[in-house]
Design an enzyme around this catalytic site. Structure first.
Site, PDB file in Angstrom:
ATOM      1  N   CYS A 261       0.792  -1.237   0.000  1.00  0.00           N
ATOM      2  CA  CYS A 261       0.000   0.000   0.000  1.00  0.00           C
ATOM      3  C   CYS A 261       0.823   1.285   0.000  1.00  0.00           C
ATOM      4  O   CYS A 261       0.686   2.092  -0.912  1.00  0.00           O
ATOM      5  CB  CYS A 261      -0.954  -0.005   1.186  1.00  0.00           C
ATOM      6  SG  CYS A 261      -2.251  -1.221   0.974  1.00  0.00           S
TER       7      CYS A 261
HETATM    8  P1  NAD Z   1      -4.308  -8.874  -3.622  1.00  0.00           P
HETATM    9  O1  NAD Z   1      -3.397  -8.793  -4.786  1.00  0.00           O
HETATM   10  O2  NAD Z   1      -3.892  -9.601  -2.395  1.00  0.00           O
HETATM   11  O3  NAD Z   1      -5.694  -9.532  -4.087  1.00  0.00           O
HETATM   12  C1  NAD Z   1      -6.361  -9.215  -5.276  1.00  0.00           C
HETATM   13  C2  NAD Z   1      -7.161 -10.439  -5.683  1.00  0.00           C
HETATM   14  O4  NAD Z   1      -7.972 -10.094  -6.804  1.00  0.00           O
HETATM   15  C3  NAD Z   1      -6.296 -11.636  -6.123  1.00  0.00           C
HETATM   16  O5  NAD Z   1      -6.683 -12.779  -5.395  1.00  0.00           O
HETATM   17  C4  NAD Z   1      -6.599 -11.759  -7.639  1.00  0.00           C
HETATM   18  O6  NAD Z   1      -6.526 -13.102  -8.072  1.00  0.00           O
HETATM   19  C5  NAD Z   1      -8.014 -11.224  -7.690  1.00  0.00           C
HETATM   20  N1  NAD Z   1      -8.469 -10.765  -9.008  1.00  0.00           N
HETATM   21  C6  NAD Z   1      -7.791 -10.049  -9.939  1.00  0.00           C
HETATM   22  N2  NAD Z   1      -8.581  -9.816 -11.000  1.00  0.00           N
HETATM   23  C7  NAD Z   1      -9.787 -10.370 -10.741  1.00  0.00           C
HETATM   24  C8  NAD Z   1     -11.026 -10.439 -11.428  1.00  0.00           C
HETATM   25  N3  NAD Z   1     -11.183  -9.892 -12.632  1.00  0.00           N
HETATM   26  N4  NAD Z   1     -12.045 -11.098 -10.856  1.00  0.00           N
HETATM   27  C9  NAD Z   1     -11.901 -11.663  -9.638  1.00  0.00           C
HETATM   28  N5  NAD Z   1     -10.764 -11.620  -8.921  1.00  0.00           N
HETATM   29  C10 NAD Z   1      -9.721 -10.984  -9.472  1.00  0.00           C
HETATM   30  O7  NAD Z   1      -4.704  -7.374  -3.271  1.00  0.00           O
HETATM   31  P2  NAD Z   1      -5.005  -6.728  -1.828  1.00  0.00           P
HETATM   32  O8  NAD Z   1      -3.751  -6.533  -1.078  1.00  0.00           O
HETATM   33  O9  NAD Z   1      -6.129  -7.450  -1.185  1.00  0.00           O
HETATM   34  O10 NAD Z   1      -5.494  -5.267  -2.295  1.00  0.00           O
HETATM   35  C11 NAD Z   1      -6.706  -5.085  -2.961  1.00  0.00           C
HETATM   36  C12 NAD Z   1      -6.998  -3.593  -2.997  1.00  0.00           C
HETATM   37  O11 NAD Z   1      -7.171  -3.107  -1.660  1.00  0.00           O
HETATM   38  C13 NAD Z   1      -5.875  -2.737  -3.614  1.00  0.00           C
HETATM   39  O12 NAD Z   1      -6.451  -1.656  -4.270  1.00  0.00           O
HETATM   40  C14 NAD Z   1      -5.116  -2.261  -2.385  1.00  0.00           C
HETATM   41  O13 NAD Z   1      -4.431  -1.064  -2.626  1.00  0.00           O
HETATM   42  C15 NAD Z   1      -6.231  -2.071  -1.395  1.00  0.00           C
HETATM   43  N6  NAD Z   1      -5.839  -2.179   0.023  1.00  0.00           N
HETATM   44  C16 NAD Z   1      -4.950  -3.149   0.405  1.00  0.00           C
HETATM   45  C17 NAD Z   1      -4.607  -3.247   1.752  1.00  0.00           C
HETATM   46  C18 NAD Z   1      -3.591  -4.265   2.228  1.00  0.00           C
HETATM   47  O14 NAD Z   1      -3.113  -4.120   3.344  1.00  0.00           O
HETATM   48  N7  NAD Z   1      -3.257  -5.282   1.439  1.00  0.00           N
HETATM   49  C19 NAD Z   1      -5.190  -2.389   2.705  1.00  0.00           C
HETATM   50  C20 NAD Z   1      -6.125  -1.468   2.272  1.00  0.00           C
HETATM   51  C21 NAD Z   1      -6.441  -1.367   0.922  1.00  0.00           C
END
Ligand code: NAD
Length: 424
Positions: A261
């Site tokens: 992030c």
């Molecule tokens: P991540 O990469 O862990 O997970 C994303 C998931 O989406 C993956 O499992 C991927 O396979 C899936 N995916 C991709 N395309 C897809 C589709 N078309 N249909 C269905 N699934 C699909 O990401 P994350 O860390 O969970 O982050 C997600 C969002 O949340 C980002 O925008 C991030 O900036 C935000 N965020 C993350 C955190 C954190 O601590 N990780 C905290 C707050 C906000």
């Protein structure tokens, strides 16, 4: 409620598991078959304390699939897919767009709410996601369905606790019906709700992360100066943080911030500012200070070890922070890369993140214990503050030289070794 969570990553799985625990029915939709299989077996696809238990306790209300058909029967759809950095620092919206199109195609006959939880730049929900949903569904937002933006503030490592007891829940929507539904959904969490416009909600997330990242780089810069003057920066920041206008968190100097992030979100704000003709001077400096910290670790190492060629260096900690197996933008990555460039031999240990790091550096030596990594080592870099590292005895190393990037080694363990803290 029937809830679809699109994207079963850190945010999606935690959101789904926590909302299942308050009685909702969750369908995870992901493109990764391994994650789908794990979730259908009530097995957490990532390491996060308490997640496995939540998935098991609520397994009757949780399922996972790659089929978007489940969208048609849901009351709420959360889009939680990744928004990675593009080369210019802006965010790659392709996953969000794809998910929005797929959701749009499956919207059902009754009113439904689509919530963007992914971190997206201001304007995305209303100017990109909403039109894509309308186009794909042939329906009209505001009457047939609504959109909202609900940024997520969880911290990996304590994500369940953060989701269950958040400081605030931000809801960005212009729809009264959407607002009422989200108020009901989040009622069990007993947190203040801040309801605003979608673009304000989008900006709140970026402004929060950028400020936290700024505090860290500020602490690191002051820390470097304190080290020059023989002043303990942790004492300085302890006293500074007692001022309620400042607050004490995120003032711990160290090897810098990583994770999925902070670096990505700060870069995205810099790129957004650039697009708007507004250079983000402060945030550029935040990134510069952060990028320098791993190199400072290596300079300190070289000061004691000399030329790194053929030296055996132990790297303790691969996860970007303790309590997670996430290595995205971990500070140990630039450190290991430079060690390899300088022909050092690297032994690395992490209690959780070894498998993930093996994908980045397949050819370094990964050990099953920190002691094994230290065995015969000419120097050690502590990159993650896993509490177990505080218990280690470094005196058996070939050369007991320890560069601490996280202030994890206690005073009493520093006496019989050559010890340097990055900013102390
Ligand atoms: P991540 O990469 O862990 O997970 C994303 C998931 O989406 C993956 O499992 C991927 O396979 C899936 N995916 C991709 N395309 C897809 C589709 N078309 N249909 C269905 N699934 C699909 O990401 P994350 O860390 O969970 O982050 C997600 C969002 O949340 C980002 O925008 C991030 O900036 C935000 N965020 C993350 C955190 C954190 O601590 N990780 C905290 C707050 C906000």
């Amino acid at each position: 409620m029937q809830i679809c969570v699109i994207g079963a990553g850190y945010v999606g799985v935690v959101t789904g598991a926590c909302l299942a625990s308050t009685g909702n029915h969750i369908t995870f939709i992901d493109i990764d078959q391994d994650k789908i299989d794990r979730l259908n077996n009530a097995t957490a696809p990532i390491y996060e304390e308490g997640l496995q238990e939540l998935l098991q306790e609520n397994r009757k209300r949780i399922s996972a699939t790659d089929d978007y058909d489940a969208v048609a029967d849901s009351d709420v759809v959360f889009i939680c897919v990744g928004t990675p950095s593009r080369e210019n620092g802006g965010i790659d919206l392709s996953y969000v767009k794809k998910a929005a199109e797929q959701v749009g195609k499956r919207l059902g006959e009754r009113w439904q709410l689509v919530v963007v939880k992914s971190t997206v730049i201001p304007g995305t929900t209303m100017n990109i996601v909403k039109p894509l949903l309308e186009q794909a569904s042939g329906k009209t937002a505001g009457s047939d369905f609504d959109v909202a933006m609900n940024p997520e503030f969880l911290r990996e490592g304590i994500a369940i606790q953060d989701f269950m007891q958040p400081d605030r829940i931000v809801i960005g929507t212009t729809s009264q019906q959407a607002r009422e539904l989200l108020e009901k959904l989040y009622e069990p969490f007993d947190a203040p709700l801040y309801v605003t416009s979608p673009s304000t909600a989008e900006m709140v997330k970026y402004a929060s992360n950028a400020l936290l990242a700024t505090k860290i780089s500020y602490a690191n810069e002051i820390g470097s100066l304190c080290k020059q003057h023989g002043i303990d920066t942790y004492q300085v920041m302890e006293a500074v943080g007692m001022d309620h206008r400042i607050a004490s968190s995120f003032l711990r100097a160290g090897a810098g911030f990583g994770g999925s992030c902070f670096p990505k979100d700060v870069r995205a704000l810099i790129a957004t500012g650039g697009d708007a003709g507004q250079p983000m001077h402060l945030l550029r400096a935040v990134m510069q200070v952060n990028d320098m910290q791993p190199h400072r670790m290596l300079e300190l190492l070289k000061k004691h070890v000399g030329d790194l060629k053929d030296k055996h260096i132990a790297v303790l900690g691969l996860a970007f922070k303790p309590g997670t197996d996430d290595i995205r933008e971990s500070r140990s990555i630039p450190v290991i890369r430079t060690l390899l460039d300088q022909n050092a031999h690297v032994s690395a240990y992490d209690p959780m993140a070894t498998d993930n790091m093996r994908e980045v550096f397949p050819d370094i030596c990964y050990t099953d214990s920190p002691e094994e990594a230290l065995d015969d080592a000419d120097g050690c870099l502590v990159m993650t503050d896993w509490p177990m590292f505080a218990e280690l005895d470094f005196t058996g190393m070939a050369q007991p030289i320890v560069i601490d990037g996280r202030r994890v080694i206690p005073e009493e363990k520093r006496t019989d070794i050559t010890y340097e803290g990055i900013c102390w």
